[in-house]
Write a protein that holds these residues in place. Structure first.
Motif, PDB file in Angstrom:
ATOM      1  N   ALA A   1       1.102  -0.911  -0.026  1.00 43.91           N
ATOM      2  CA  ALA A   1       0.177   0.373   0.191  1.00 43.91           C
ATOM      3  C   ALA A   1       1.148   1.207   0.081  1.00 43.91           C
ATOM      4  CB  ALA A   1      -0.880   0.332   1.216  1.00 43.91           C
ATOM      5  N   SER A   2       2.023   1.237  -0.197  1.00 44.56           N
ATOM      6  CA  SER A   2       3.222   2.367   0.429  1.00 44.56           C
ATOM      7  C   SER A   2       3.610   2.473  -1.313  1.00 44.56           C
ATOM      8  CB  SER A   2       3.700   1.779   1.041  1.00 44.56           C
ATOM      9  OG  SER A   2       3.614   1.920   2.431  1.00 44.56           O
ATOM     10  N   PRO A   3       4.464   4.097  -1.811  1.00 37.93           N
ATOM     11  CA  PRO A   3       5.059   4.006  -2.829  1.00 37.93           C
ATOM     12  C   PRO A   3       5.761   2.984  -2.599  1.00 37.93           C
ATOM     13  CG  PRO A   3       4.846   5.907  -2.116  1.00 37.93           C
ATOM     14  CD  PRO A   3       4.059   5.387  -0.901  1.00 37.93           C
ATOM     15  N   LEU A   4       6.490   2.256  -3.694  1.00 36.43           N
ATOM     16  CA  LEU A   4       7.394   0.810  -4.199  1.00 36.43           C
ATOM     17  C   LEU A   4       8.059   0.826  -4.473  1.00 36.43           C
ATOM     18  CD1 LEU A   4       6.795  -2.208  -1.888  1.00 36.43           C
ATOM     19  CD2 LEU A   4       7.871  -0.018  -1.194  1.00 36.43           C
ATOM     20  N   THR A   5       9.818   1.270  -5.379  1.00 34.57           N
ATOM     21  CA  THR A   5      10.679   1.029  -6.045  1.00 34.57           C
ATOM     22  C   THR A   5      11.602   0.283  -6.214  1.00 34.57           C
ATOM     23  OG1 THR A   5      12.588   2.564  -5.508  1.00 34.57           O
ATOM     24  CG2 THR A   5      10.214   3.836  -6.333  1.00 34.57           C
ATOM     25  N   VAL A   6      12.215  -0.742  -7.196  1.00 36.56           N
ATOM     26  CA  VAL A   6      13.311  -1.737  -6.495  1.00 36.56           C
ATOM     27  C   VAL A   6      14.411  -1.372  -5.557  1.00 36.56           C
ATOM     28  CG1 VAL A   6      14.679  -3.089  -8.601  1.00 36.56           C
ATOM     29  CG2 VAL A   6      12.575  -2.495  -9.026  1.00 36.56           C
ATOM     30  N   GLY A   7      14.600  -0.014  -6.236  1.00 35.10           N
ATOM     31  CA  GLY A   7      15.821   0.358  -5.297  1.00 35.10           C
ATOM     32  C   GLY A   7      15.345   0.240  -3.602  1.00 35.10           C
ATOM     33  N   ARG A   8      14.276   0.585  -3.053  1.00 35.63           N
ATOM     34  CA  ARG A   8      13.643   0.980  -1.563  1.00 35.63           C
ATOM     35  C   ARG A   8      13.577  -0.398  -1.451  1.00 35.63           C
ATOM     36  NH1 ARG A   8       8.252   2.411   1.117  1.00 35.63           N
ATOM     37  NH2 ARG A   8       8.587   1.488   3.662  1.00 35.63           N
TER      38      ARG A   8
ATOM     39  N   ARG B   1      14.874 -15.087 -11.820  1.00 32.65           N
ATOM     40  CA  ARG B   1      15.375 -16.924 -11.523  1.00 32.65           C
ATOM     41  C   ARG B   1      14.152 -17.749 -11.261  1.00 32.65           C
ATOM     42  NH1 ARG B   1      20.619 -16.434  -9.039  1.00 32.65           N
ATOM     43  NH2 ARG B   1      21.189 -15.837 -10.769  1.00 32.65           N
ATOM     44  N   TYR B   2      13.762 -17.149 -10.246  1.00 36.32           N
ATOM     45  CA  TYR B   2      12.810 -17.989  -9.303  1.00 36.32           C
ATOM     46  C   TYR B   2      11.207 -17.498  -9.116  1.00 36.32           C
ATOM     47  CZ  TYR B   2      17.062 -18.654  -6.788  1.00 36.32           C
ATOM     48  OH  TYR B   2      18.233 -19.594  -6.167  1.00 36.32           O
ATOM     49  N   HIS B   3      11.071 -15.997  -9.760  1.00 36.12           N
ATOM     50  CA  HIS B   3      10.172 -16.501  -9.934  1.00 36.12           C
ATOM     51  C   HIS B   3       9.153 -16.089 -11.653  1.00 36.12           C
ATOM     52  CE1 HIS B   3       7.942 -16.011  -5.431  1.00 36.12           C
ATOM     53  NE2 HIS B   3       9.489 -14.846  -5.151  1.00 36.12           N
ATOM     54  N   GLY B   4       9.750 -16.062 -11.519  1.00 33.66           N
ATOM     55  CA  GLY B   4      10.039 -15.831 -13.343  1.00 33.66           C
ATOM     56  C   GLY B   4       9.102 -14.034 -14.190  1.00 33.66           C
ATOM     57  N   GLN B   5       9.191 -13.249 -13.665  1.00 32.75           N
ATOM     58  CA  GLN B   5       8.885 -12.330 -12.977  1.00 32.75           C
ATOM     59  C   GLN B   5      10.208 -10.776 -12.848  1.00 32.75           C
ATOM     60  OE1 GLN B   5       4.984 -11.445 -11.953  1.00 32.75           O
ATOM     61  NE2 GLN B   5       5.604 -12.538 -10.092  1.00 32.75           N
ATOM     62  N   THR B   6       9.631  -9.582 -12.559  1.00 37.40           N
ATOM     63  CA  THR B   6      10.348  -8.816 -12.416  1.00 37.40           C
ATOM     64  C   THR B   6       9.982  -8.418 -10.414  1.00 37.40           C
ATOM     65  OG1 THR B   6       9.164  -6.942 -12.939  1.00 37.40           O
ATOM     66  CG2 THR B   6      10.793  -7.628 -14.514  1.00 37.40           C
ATOM     67  N   PRO B   7      10.643  -7.812 -10.080  1.00 39.59           N
ATOM     68  CA  PRO B   7       9.987  -7.350  -8.949  1.00 39.59           C
ATOM     69  C   PRO B   7       8.353  -6.006  -8.903  1.00 39.59           C
ATOM     70  CG  PRO B   7      12.218  -7.298  -8.455  1.00 39.59           C
ATOM     71  CD  PRO B   7      11.891  -7.222 -10.097  1.00 39.59           C
ATOM     72  N   MET B   8       8.901  -5.475  -9.806  1.00 42.48           N
ATOM     73  CA  MET B   8       7.734  -4.679  -9.969  1.00 42.48           C
ATOM     74  C   MET B   8       6.978  -5.375 -10.546  1.00 42.48           C
ATOM     75  SD  MET B   8       8.852  -1.859  -8.983  1.00 42.48           S
ATOM     76  CE  MET B   8       7.704  -0.602  -8.859  1.00 42.48           C
ATOM     77  N   ALA B   9       6.505  -5.923 -11.207  1.00 42.70           N
ATOM     78  CA  ALA B   9       5.523  -6.955 -12.127  1.00 42.70           C
ATOM     79  C   ALA B   9       5.136  -8.008 -10.758  1.00 42.70           C
ATOM     80  CB  ALA B   9       5.920  -8.158 -13.050  1.00 42.70           C
ATOM     81  N   PHE B  10       5.925  -8.692  -9.933  1.00 41.21           N
ATOM     82  CA  PHE B  10       5.638  -9.026  -8.794  1.00 41.21           C
ATOM     83  C   PHE B  10       4.073  -8.355  -7.619  1.00 41.21           C
ATOM     84  CE2 PHE B  10       5.648 -10.647  -4.286  1.00 41.21           C
ATOM     85  CZ  PHE B  10       5.308 -12.015  -4.017  1.00 41.21           C
ATOM     86  N   LEU B  11       5.015  -6.767  -7.099  1.00 40.63           N
ATOM     87  CA  LEU B  11       4.157  -6.244  -6.664  1.00 40.63           C
ATOM     88  C   LEU B  11       2.885  -5.785  -7.041  1.00 40.63           C
ATOM     89  CD1 LEU B  11       4.134  -3.799  -4.305  1.00 40.63           C
ATOM     90  CD2 LEU B  11       5.215  -2.017  -6.534  1.00 40.63           C
TER      91      LEU B  11
END
Length: 308
Positions: A208-215, A233-243
């Motif tokens: 629910a907070s503004p998130l970036t890959v850097g944070r 490697r483990y999720h097949g997607q980027t952190p932002m796609a997961f978010l």
């Protein structure tokens, strides 16, 4: 005011003084600034280097920029980027839309998506990659301008962060820069499943907070590039796609447990979806129905009659 914003200028205006008009209207939110300006006469200025990112789309008149190495000439419907070196600017009866971001914000967006160190990022030319990419820039910035006029968007931290990220990422895609010369960037060794699980838990807890890959990377004490590689490697997607998937799931839960008067649009904005059409499309692809169908099933979208 011009000197405070763009650095020192030496300006020469030609034509009858009585005809000179200047108008500037600006929308600002967080790091993003979108302005509309109007000059009614010819204007020649010599400007020192400007450190931040600014792109200009001409809607009327002419605008030209000349540096020691490059010259850009813009007419109605064309777009270019303000140079980061000293330049001569020529304006003739100009109306234009300008979009500005701190260069650090654009470099961070480039680093997240390519792994290029922020310190190594720079734009290389003033013109967009192609007319098609110029149209992309104009479309995205027009959307951002409309969103900045919506109070509910401006008041929502996730929606604001999404707009800033959208414009920054589009700038990296549209204007030639050093990310386009990357051949290979190695990942960080030793980032395993435990770190990815820790990052996923952090995302779930702070969706629910503004998130970036850097944070996210900082919270897990790894580099942004290493986190990107490990997620793929483990999720097949980027952190932002997961978010985005987490936020979509949270929006789905909210719609299933909606309160009277709750709307799809406000639910989408609460979870960082600024574009209703994209939210509805992602929702249908995931849950097989329109988000309003879920809301309607709860009865929350039906106004309560007095006395009931």
């Amino acid at each position: 005011m011009i000197a405070l914003k763009y650095g020192e200028h030496r300006v020469r205006i030609s034509g009858p003084p009585a005809r000179f008009r200047y108008r500037q209207a600006t929308l600002r939110v967080d790091d993003l600034e979108i302005g509309e300006s109007r000059y009614t006469m010819r204007n020649r200025s010599e400007a020192l280097p400007y450190r931040d990112f600014t792109a200009v789309t001409v809607t009327h008149g002419r605008y030209a920029v000349r540096t020691d190495d490059e010259e850009l000439r813009l007419g109605p419907g064309t777009t270019g980027r303000y140079p980061h070196v000293g330049a001569v600017h020529l304006i003739d009866d100009l109306a234009a839309v300008s979009v500005g971001l701190p260069m650090q914000r654009v470099a961070a967006a480039a680093s997240v998506r390519t792994g290029l160190p922020i310190a190594n990022f720079r734009f290389t030319t003033m013109a967009p990659l192609s007319p098609a990419m110029a149209l992309l820039w104009q479309s995205v910035t027009a959307f951002a301008r409309r969103q900045l006029a919506v109070n509910a968007v401006v008041a929502n931290p996730l929606a604001r962060a999404g707009l800033v990220d959208l414009v920054a990422t589009t700038a990296v895609a549209v204007f030639p820069n050093t990310t386009m010369t990357i051949n290979y960037l190695p990942g960080q060794a030793g980032v395993g499943r435990a770190i990815v699980r820790r990052a996923a838990e952090f995302i779930e807890a702070h969706a629910a907070s503004p998130l970036t890959v850097g944070r996210i990377a900082e919270a897990c004490e790894v580099s942004q590039r290493a986190l990107q590689v490990a997620f793929q490697r483990y999720h097949g997607q980027t952190p932002m796609a997961f978010l985005r998937a987490v936020r979509l799931r949270q929006a789905h839960w909210d719609l299933q447990h909606a309160k009277p008067g709750q709307t799809v649009a406000e639910t989408a904005r609460r979870w960082g979806w600024t574009h209703p059409g994209r939210f509805a499309q992602a929702y249908r692809e995931t849950y097989g129905c329109h988000p309003y169908d879920t809301l309607r099933a709860t009865g929350a979208s039906v106004p309560t009659k007095p006395g009931r």
